[in-house]
Scaffold this motif. Sequence first.
Motif, PDB file in Angstrom:
ATOM      1  N   MET A 143      81.314 -13.075 -87.700  1.00  0.00           N
ATOM      2  CA  MET A 143      81.672 -12.133 -86.643  1.00  0.00           C
ATOM      3  C   MET A 143      80.878 -12.378 -85.362  1.00  0.00           C
ATOM      4  O   MET A 143      81.352 -12.085 -84.264  1.00  0.00           O
ATOM      5  CB  MET A 143      81.498 -10.703 -87.143  1.00  0.00           C
ATOM      6  CG  MET A 143      82.488 -10.359 -88.251  1.00  0.00           C
ATOM      7  SD  MET A 143      82.371  -8.671 -88.852  1.00  0.00           S
ATOM      8  CE  MET A 143      83.211  -7.793 -87.525  1.00  0.00           C
ATOM      9  N   ARG A 144      79.689 -12.932 -85.491  1.00  0.00           N
ATOM     10  CA  ARG A 144      78.930 -13.284 -84.295  1.00  0.00           C
ATOM     11  C   ARG A 144      79.589 -14.411 -83.511  1.00  0.00           C
ATOM     12  O   ARG A 144      79.340 -14.580 -82.309  1.00  0.00           O
ATOM     13  CB  ARG A 144      77.505 -13.702 -84.683  1.00  0.00           C
ATOM     14  CG  ARG A 144      76.538 -12.561 -84.875  1.00  0.00           C
ATOM     15  CD  ARG A 144      75.176 -13.103 -85.239  1.00  0.00           C
ATOM     16  NE  ARG A 144      74.141 -12.078 -85.173  1.00  0.00           N
ATOM     17  CZ  ARG A 144      72.864 -12.297 -85.472  1.00  0.00           C
ATOM     18  NH1 ARG A 144      72.467 -13.520 -85.858  1.00  0.00           N
ATOM     19  NH2 ARG A 144      71.970 -11.327 -85.387  1.00  0.00           N
ATOM     20  N   LYS A 145      80.411 -15.216 -84.169  1.00  0.00           N
ATOM     21  CA  LYS A 145      81.067 -16.338 -83.500  1.00  0.00           C
ATOM     22  C   LYS A 145      82.311 -15.906 -82.734  1.00  0.00           C
ATOM     23  O   LYS A 145      82.901 -16.697 -81.989  1.00  0.00           O
ATOM     24  CB  LYS A 145      81.421 -17.426 -84.523  1.00  0.00           C
ATOM     25  CG  LYS A 145      80.183 -18.142 -85.066  1.00  0.00           C
ATOM     26  CD  LYS A 145      80.551 -19.286 -85.960  1.00  0.00           C
ATOM     27  CE  LYS A 145      79.303 -20.107 -86.307  1.00  0.00           C
ATOM     28  NZ  LYS A 145      78.705 -20.794 -85.143  1.00  0.00           N
ATOM     29  N   ALA A 146      82.716 -14.666 -82.933  1.00  0.00           N
ATOM     30  CA  ALA A 146      83.830 -14.107 -82.175  1.00  0.00           C
ATOM     31  C   ALA A 146      83.289 -13.200 -81.076  1.00  0.00           C
ATOM     32  O   ALA A 146      82.138 -12.781 -81.110  1.00  0.00           O
ATOM     33  CB  ALA A 146      84.738 -13.314 -83.107  1.00  0.00           C
ATOM     34  N   ILE A 147      84.142 -12.929 -80.108  1.00  0.00           N
ATOM     35  CA  ILE A 147      83.782 -11.973 -79.055  1.00  0.00           C
ATOM     36  C   ILE A 147      84.538 -10.688 -79.348  1.00  0.00           C
ATOM     37  O   ILE A 147      85.765 -10.637 -79.217  1.00  0.00           O
ATOM     38  CB  ILE A 147      84.155 -12.510 -77.657  1.00  0.00           C
ATOM     39  CG1 ILE A 147      83.382 -13.803 -77.373  1.00  0.00           C
ATOM     40  CG2 ILE A 147      83.841 -11.467 -76.595  1.00  0.00           C
ATOM     41  CD1 ILE A 147      83.806 -14.495 -76.082  1.00  0.00           C
TER      42      ILE A 147
END
Length: 321
Positions: A143-147
Amino acid sequence: MLMKAIVCTKYGKADVLKLVEIAKPTPKNKQVLIKIMATTVTAGDCEIRSLRFNLFIKLILKLLMIFKRMILGMELSGEIVEVGSKVTLFKVGDKVIAAPGFNTYAQYISMDEAGPIAIKPENLSHEEAATISVGGITALYLMRKAIISPKDKVLIYGASGSIGAVAIQLAKDYGATVTAVCSSSNFELVKSLGADEVIDYTKEDYTKKGVVYDLIFDVLGKSSFNKNVNILTKNGYYLLGSPKFTESLRGFWVSMTTGKTVISTFALHDAEKLQFLANVHKLGKVKPVIDRTYSLDDIVSAHLYVEKGHKKGNVVITVSH
Protein backbone atom coordinates in the motif's frame (compact mmCIF):
# COMPACT_ATOMS: atom_id res chain seq x y z
CA MET A 1 20.89 -26.70 27.03
CA LEU A 2 17.92 -28.05 25.13
CA MET A 3 14.67 -26.45 23.99
CA LYS A 4 11.44 -27.68 22.46
CA ALA A 5 10.83 -27.02 18.78
CA ILE A 6 8.61 -28.22 15.95
CA VAL A 7 10.73 -29.75 13.20
CA CYS A 8 9.53 -30.34 9.66
CA THR A 9 10.94 -33.85 9.13
CA LYS A 10 10.12 -33.88 5.41
CA TYR A 11 7.76 -32.11 3.03
CA GLY A 12 4.19 -33.29 2.99
CA LYS A 13 0.98 -33.27 5.02
CA ALA A 14 0.67 -31.61 8.42
CA ASP A 15 1.72 -34.75 10.31
CA VAL A 16 5.33 -34.31 9.12
CA LEU A 17 5.62 -31.70 11.89
CA LYS A 18 7.15 -33.25 15.01
CA LEU A 19 7.78 -31.86 18.50
CA VAL A 20 11.42 -32.56 19.45
CA GLU A 21 14.16 -31.30 21.75
CA ILE A 22 17.11 -29.57 20.10
CA ALA A 23 20.02 -27.41 21.21
CA LYS A 24 19.04 -23.98 22.49
CA PRO A 25 20.75 -21.30 20.34
CA THR A 26 23.52 -19.10 21.71
CA PRO A 27 23.59 -15.48 20.50
CA LYS A 28 26.69 -14.20 18.75
CA ASN A 29 28.25 -10.77 19.34
CA LYS A 30 25.59 -8.75 17.50
CA GLN A 31 22.68 -11.10 18.21
CA VAL A 32 19.90 -11.28 20.76
CA LEU A 33 18.31 -14.41 22.19
CA ILE A 34 14.52 -14.17 22.27
CA LYS A 35 12.30 -16.33 24.43
CA ILE A 36 9.31 -16.91 22.16
CA MET A 37 5.95 -16.53 23.88
CA ALA A 38 3.69 -16.71 20.82
CA THR A 39 3.92 -17.26 17.08
CA THR A 40 1.45 -17.88 14.25
CA VAL A 41 0.58 -20.32 11.50
CA THR A 42 0.38 -18.52 8.16
CA ALA A 43 -0.72 -19.75 4.76
CA GLY A 44 2.93 -19.40 3.77
CA ASP A 45 3.98 -21.88 6.46
CA CYS A 46 1.54 -24.42 5.03
CA GLU A 47 2.75 -23.81 1.49
CA ILE A 48 6.38 -24.40 2.47
CA ARG A 49 5.53 -27.52 4.46
CA SER A 50 3.54 -29.04 1.61
CA LEU A 51 5.96 -27.72 -1.06
CA ARG A 52 3.25 -26.01 -3.11
CA PHE A 53 5.60 -24.02 -5.33
CA ASN A 54 7.01 -24.01 -8.83
CA LEU A 55 9.85 -26.38 -9.71
CA PHE A 56 12.67 -23.87 -9.09
CA ILE A 57 11.56 -22.99 -5.55
CA LYS A 58 10.87 -26.67 -4.82
CA LEU A 59 14.48 -27.51 -5.67
CA ILE A 60 15.82 -24.76 -3.40
CA LEU A 61 13.65 -25.89 -0.48
CA LYS A 62 14.64 -29.52 -0.97
CA LEU A 63 18.31 -28.53 -0.87
CA LEU A 64 17.71 -26.58 2.34
CA MET A 65 16.15 -29.65 3.91
CA ILE A 66 19.29 -31.66 3.11
CA PHE A 67 21.70 -29.22 4.75
CA LYS A 68 19.61 -27.78 7.56
CA ARG A 69 16.88 -28.89 9.91
CA MET A 70 13.67 -27.10 8.89
CA ILE A 71 11.82 -25.16 11.58
CA LEU A 72 8.87 -23.21 10.24
CA GLY A 73 7.20 -20.12 11.70
CA MET A 74 7.58 -16.59 10.36
CA GLU A 75 6.75 -14.20 13.20
CA LEU A 76 6.82 -13.96 16.98
CA SER A 77 6.28 -12.04 20.15
CA GLY A 78 8.58 -12.65 23.06
CA GLU A 79 11.22 -11.34 25.45
CA ILE A 80 14.95 -10.84 25.07
CA VAL A 81 16.72 -13.01 27.63
CA GLU A 82 20.34 -12.70 26.48
CA VAL A 83 22.34 -10.30 24.32
CA GLY A 84 25.68 -10.58 22.54
CA SER A 85 28.68 -8.58 23.71
CA LYS A 86 28.30 -5.95 20.94
CA VAL A 87 24.54 -5.46 21.02
CA THR A 88 23.47 -1.81 21.42
CA LEU A 89 19.85 -1.64 20.21
CA PHE A 90 18.19 -3.91 22.78
CA LYS A 91 18.66 -5.09 26.34
CA VAL A 92 17.70 -8.09 28.43
CA GLY A 93 14.06 -7.80 29.46
CA ASP A 94 12.87 -5.97 26.34
CA LYS A 95 9.59 -7.38 25.06
CA VAL A 96 9.72 -7.52 21.30
CA ILE A 97 8.02 -8.59 18.10
CA ALA A 98 10.00 -9.98 15.19
CA ALA A 99 9.64 -11.40 11.68
CA PRO A 100 12.61 -13.71 11.07
CA GLY A 101 10.79 -15.69 8.34
CA PHE A 102 11.71 -19.08 9.79
CA ASN A 103 12.46 -20.81 13.12
CA THR A 104 9.66 -19.42 15.34
CA TYR A 105 8.04 -22.80 16.09
CA ALA A 106 10.41 -23.07 19.04
CA GLN A 107 10.98 -21.84 22.57
CA TYR A 108 13.97 -19.64 21.65
CA ILE A 109 15.52 -17.97 18.62
CA SER A 110 18.71 -15.98 17.99
CA MET A 111 18.49 -12.98 15.68
CA ASP A 112 20.76 -10.18 14.55
CA GLU A 113 19.82 -7.03 16.44
CA ALA A 114 19.60 -5.08 13.17
CA GLY A 115 17.07 -7.54 11.76
CA PRO A 116 13.26 -7.21 11.67
CA ILE A 117 12.76 -6.68 15.42
CA ALA A 118 10.75 -3.98 17.21
CA ILE A 119 9.56 -3.23 20.72
CA LYS A 120 6.19 -4.86 21.42
CA PRO A 121 3.24 -2.49 21.94
CA GLU A 122 2.48 -2.42 25.66
CA ASN A 123 -1.26 -2.53 25.08
CA LEU A 124 -1.13 -5.91 23.33
CA SER A 125 -0.72 -9.38 24.79
CA HIS A 126 1.98 -11.62 23.33
CA GLU A 127 -0.73 -13.54 21.48
CA GLU A 128 -2.03 -10.33 19.89
CA ALA A 129 1.41 -8.92 19.18
CA ALA A 130 2.57 -12.11 17.45
CA THR A 131 0.10 -11.36 14.63
CA ILE A 132 1.51 -7.95 13.70
CA SER A 133 4.42 -8.84 11.45
CA VAL A 134 3.80 -10.96 8.38
CA GLY A 135 0.34 -9.90 7.21
CA GLY A 136 0.94 -6.35 8.34
CA ILE A 137 4.24 -5.94 6.52
CA THR A 138 2.78 -7.32 3.28
CA ALA A 139 -0.19 -4.95 3.46
CA LEU A 140 1.95 -1.95 4.43
CA TYR A 141 4.67 -2.61 1.86
CA LEU A 142 2.28 -2.85 -1.07
CA MET A 143 0.00 0.00 0.00
CA ARG A 144 2.95 2.33 0.47
CA LYS A 145 3.77 1.83 -3.22
CA ALA A 146 0.41 3.27 -4.20
CA ILE A 147 -0.78 6.84 -3.82
CA ILE A 148 -3.92 6.77 -1.69
CA SER A 149 -5.80 10.02 -1.13
CA PRO A 150 -8.74 10.72 1.17
CA LYS A 151 -12.06 9.64 -0.37
CA ASP A 152 -10.35 7.29 -2.85
CA LYS A 153 -12.31 4.14 -3.53
CA VAL A 154 -10.39 1.06 -2.42
CA LEU A 155 -11.50 -2.54 -2.98
CA ILE A 156 -9.87 -5.37 -1.02
CA TYR A 157 -10.44 -8.92 -2.24
CA GLY A 158 -9.76 -11.48 0.49
CA ALA A 159 -10.44 -8.89 3.17
CA SER A 160 -10.89 -11.18 6.17
CA GLY A 161 -7.44 -12.80 6.27
CA SER A 162 -4.31 -11.63 8.05
CA ILE A 163 -3.25 -9.32 5.19
CA GLY A 164 -6.71 -8.10 4.28
CA ALA A 165 -7.65 -7.21 7.85
CA VAL A 166 -4.65 -4.89 8.13
CA ALA A 167 -5.18 -3.49 4.62
CA ILE A 168 -8.73 -2.41 5.52
CA GLN A 169 -7.53 -0.56 8.59
CA LEU A 170 -4.60 1.10 6.83
CA ALA A 171 -6.84 2.23 3.98
CA LYS A 172 -9.31 3.74 6.46
CA ASP A 173 -6.42 5.52 8.20
CA TYR A 174 -5.58 7.07 4.81
CA GLY A 175 -9.18 8.31 4.66
CA ALA A 176 -10.28 6.02 1.82
CA THR A 177 -13.71 4.50 1.25
CA VAL A 178 -13.26 0.74 1.50
CA THR A 179 -15.18 -2.09 -0.15
CA ALA A 180 -14.36 -5.49 1.32
CA VAL A 181 -14.89 -8.67 -0.70
CA CYS A 182 -15.23 -11.86 1.33
CA SER A 183 -17.81 -14.50 2.26
CA SER A 184 -20.97 -13.44 4.08
CA SER A 185 -19.80 -15.23 7.24
CA ASN A 186 -17.06 -12.59 7.56
CA PHE A 187 -19.23 -9.51 7.01
CA GLU A 188 -19.43 -8.63 10.69
CA LEU A 189 -15.66 -8.87 11.07
CA VAL A 190 -14.73 -6.65 8.13
CA LYS A 191 -17.39 -4.08 9.07
CA SER A 192 -15.90 -3.93 12.57
CA LEU A 193 -12.53 -3.14 10.98
CA GLY A 194 -13.99 -0.18 9.11
CA ALA A 195 -15.20 -1.48 5.73
CA ASP A 196 -17.82 0.85 4.26
CA GLU A 197 -19.31 -1.77 1.95
CA VAL A 198 -19.08 -5.56 1.88
CA ILE A 199 -19.64 -7.89 -1.06
CA ASP A 200 -20.08 -11.66 -0.91
CA TYR A 201 -17.95 -13.00 -3.77
CA THR A 202 -20.04 -16.20 -3.88
CA LYS A 203 -23.23 -14.27 -4.65
CA GLU A 204 -22.24 -11.12 -6.51
CA ASP A 205 -19.68 -10.18 -9.17
CA TYR A 206 -18.26 -6.84 -8.03
CA THR A 207 -16.72 -6.27 -11.47
CA LYS A 208 -20.22 -5.92 -12.96
CA LYS A 209 -21.54 -3.26 -10.57
CA GLY A 210 -20.43 -0.38 -12.78
CA VAL A 211 -18.10 1.00 -10.08
CA VAL A 212 -14.49 1.96 -10.73
CA TYR A 213 -11.84 1.94 -8.01
CA ASP A 214 -8.70 3.95 -7.39
CA LEU A 215 -7.03 0.93 -5.84
CA ILE A 216 -7.75 -2.81 -5.93
CA PHE A 217 -5.84 -5.10 -3.58
CA ASP A 218 -6.20 -8.78 -4.43
CA VAL A 219 -4.75 -10.40 -1.34
CA LEU A 220 -5.21 -14.03 -2.39
CA GLY A 221 -4.64 -13.91 -6.14
CA LYS A 222 -7.99 -15.59 -6.77
CA SER A 223 -9.86 -12.91 -8.71
CA SER A 224 -9.74 -12.06 -12.42
CA PHE A 225 -6.70 -10.04 -13.48
CA ASN A 226 -8.35 -8.62 -16.60
CA LYS A 227 -11.62 -7.73 -14.90
CA ASN A 228 -9.82 -5.97 -12.07
CA VAL A 229 -7.69 -3.90 -14.45
CA ASN A 230 -10.84 -2.92 -16.37
CA ILE A 231 -12.54 -1.44 -13.28
CA LEU A 232 -9.56 0.66 -12.24
CA THR A 233 -9.58 4.42 -12.72
CA LYS A 234 -7.22 5.62 -15.44
CA ASN A 235 -4.45 6.23 -12.90
CA GLY A 236 -5.45 3.45 -10.52
CA TYR A 237 -3.34 0.90 -8.68
CA TYR A 238 -3.71 -2.88 -8.69
CA LEU A 239 -1.88 -4.64 -5.83
CA LEU A 240 -1.20 -8.38 -6.00
CA GLY A 241 -0.63 -9.95 -2.59
CA SER A 242 0.07 -13.45 -3.97
CA PRO A 243 1.39 -12.79 -7.48
CA LYS A 244 1.84 -15.55 -10.01
CA PHE A 245 4.68 -15.26 -12.50
CA THR A 246 2.32 -14.77 -15.46
CA GLU A 247 0.40 -12.06 -13.59
CA SER A 248 3.63 -10.25 -12.79
CA LEU A 249 4.50 -10.22 -16.51
CA ARG A 250 1.02 -9.01 -17.47
CA GLY A 251 1.23 -6.40 -14.72
CA PHE A 252 4.51 -5.10 -16.10
CA TRP A 253 2.91 -4.71 -19.53
CA VAL A 254 -0.16 -2.92 -18.15
CA SER A 255 2.06 -0.55 -16.18
CA MET A 256 4.18 0.18 -19.27
CA THR A 257 1.33 0.74 -21.72
CA THR A 258 -1.38 2.44 -19.65
CA GLY A 259 -1.65 4.98 -16.86
CA LYS A 260 -2.60 2.17 -14.48
CA THR A 261 -0.01 0.63 -12.17
CA VAL A 262 0.19 -3.04 -11.23
CA ILE A 263 2.40 -3.81 -8.21
CA SER A 264 3.38 -7.40 -7.56
CA THR A 265 6.66 -7.28 -5.65
CA PHE A 266 7.06 -9.36 -2.50
CA ALA A 267 7.35 -7.55 0.82
CA LEU A 268 10.76 -7.15 2.42
CA HIS A 269 10.82 -7.56 6.20
CA ASP A 270 12.74 -4.89 8.06
CA ALA A 271 12.75 -3.14 11.43
CA GLU A 272 11.34 0.15 10.09
CA LYS A 273 8.11 -1.39 8.79
CA LEU A 274 7.77 -3.49 11.90
CA GLN A 275 8.19 -0.47 14.18
CA PHE A 276 5.65 1.48 12.13
CA LEU A 277 3.14 -1.34 12.56
CA ALA A 278 3.90 -1.55 16.27
CA ASN A 279 3.19 2.19 16.56
CA VAL A 280 -0.17 2.10 14.75
CA HIS A 281 -1.23 -0.86 16.89
CA LYS A 282 -0.18 1.03 20.01
CA LEU A 283 -2.28 4.00 18.89
CA GLY A 284 -5.25 1.75 18.16
CA LYS A 285 -5.32 2.63 14.46
CA VAL A 286 -4.89 -1.06 13.64
CA LYS A 287 -6.26 -3.85 15.81
CA PRO A 288 -5.14 -7.48 15.73
CA VAL A 289 -7.59 -10.14 14.61
CA ILE A 290 -7.25 -13.63 16.10
CA ASP A 291 -9.35 -16.50 14.84
CA ARG A 292 -8.07 -19.40 16.94
CA THR A 293 -5.27 -20.16 19.40
CA TYR A 294 -3.40 -23.46 19.71
CA SER A 295 -0.52 -24.68 21.85
CA LEU A 296 2.84 -25.55 20.30
CA ASP A 297 2.28 -29.28 20.75
CA ASP A 298 -0.99 -28.98 18.80
CA ILE A 299 0.71 -27.49 15.74
CA VAL A 300 -0.65 -30.19 13.42
CA SER A 301 -4.24 -29.22 14.20
CA ALA A 302 -3.38 -25.56 13.59
CA HIS A 303 -1.91 -26.35 10.17
CA LEU A 304 -4.91 -28.46 9.22
CA TYR A 305 -7.21 -25.57 10.10
CA VAL A 306 -5.22 -22.93 8.20
CA GLU A 307 -4.99 -25.17 5.14
CA LYS A 308 -8.76 -25.08 4.78
CA GLY A 309 -8.36 -21.47 3.66
CA HIS A 310 -11.13 -19.96 5.76
CA LYS A 311 -9.28 -18.44 8.73
CA LYS A 312 -10.37 -15.03 9.93
CA GLY A 313 -7.33 -12.91 10.58
CA ASN A 314 -4.66 -14.95 12.34
CA VAL A 315 -4.13 -18.34 13.93
CA VAL A 316 -1.88 -18.02 16.97
CA ILE A 317 0.42 -20.57 18.62
CA THR A 318 1.26 -20.12 22.31
CA VAL A 319 4.67 -21.34 23.42
CA SER A 320 5.02 -22.60 26.98
CA HIS A 321 8.26 -22.68 28.97
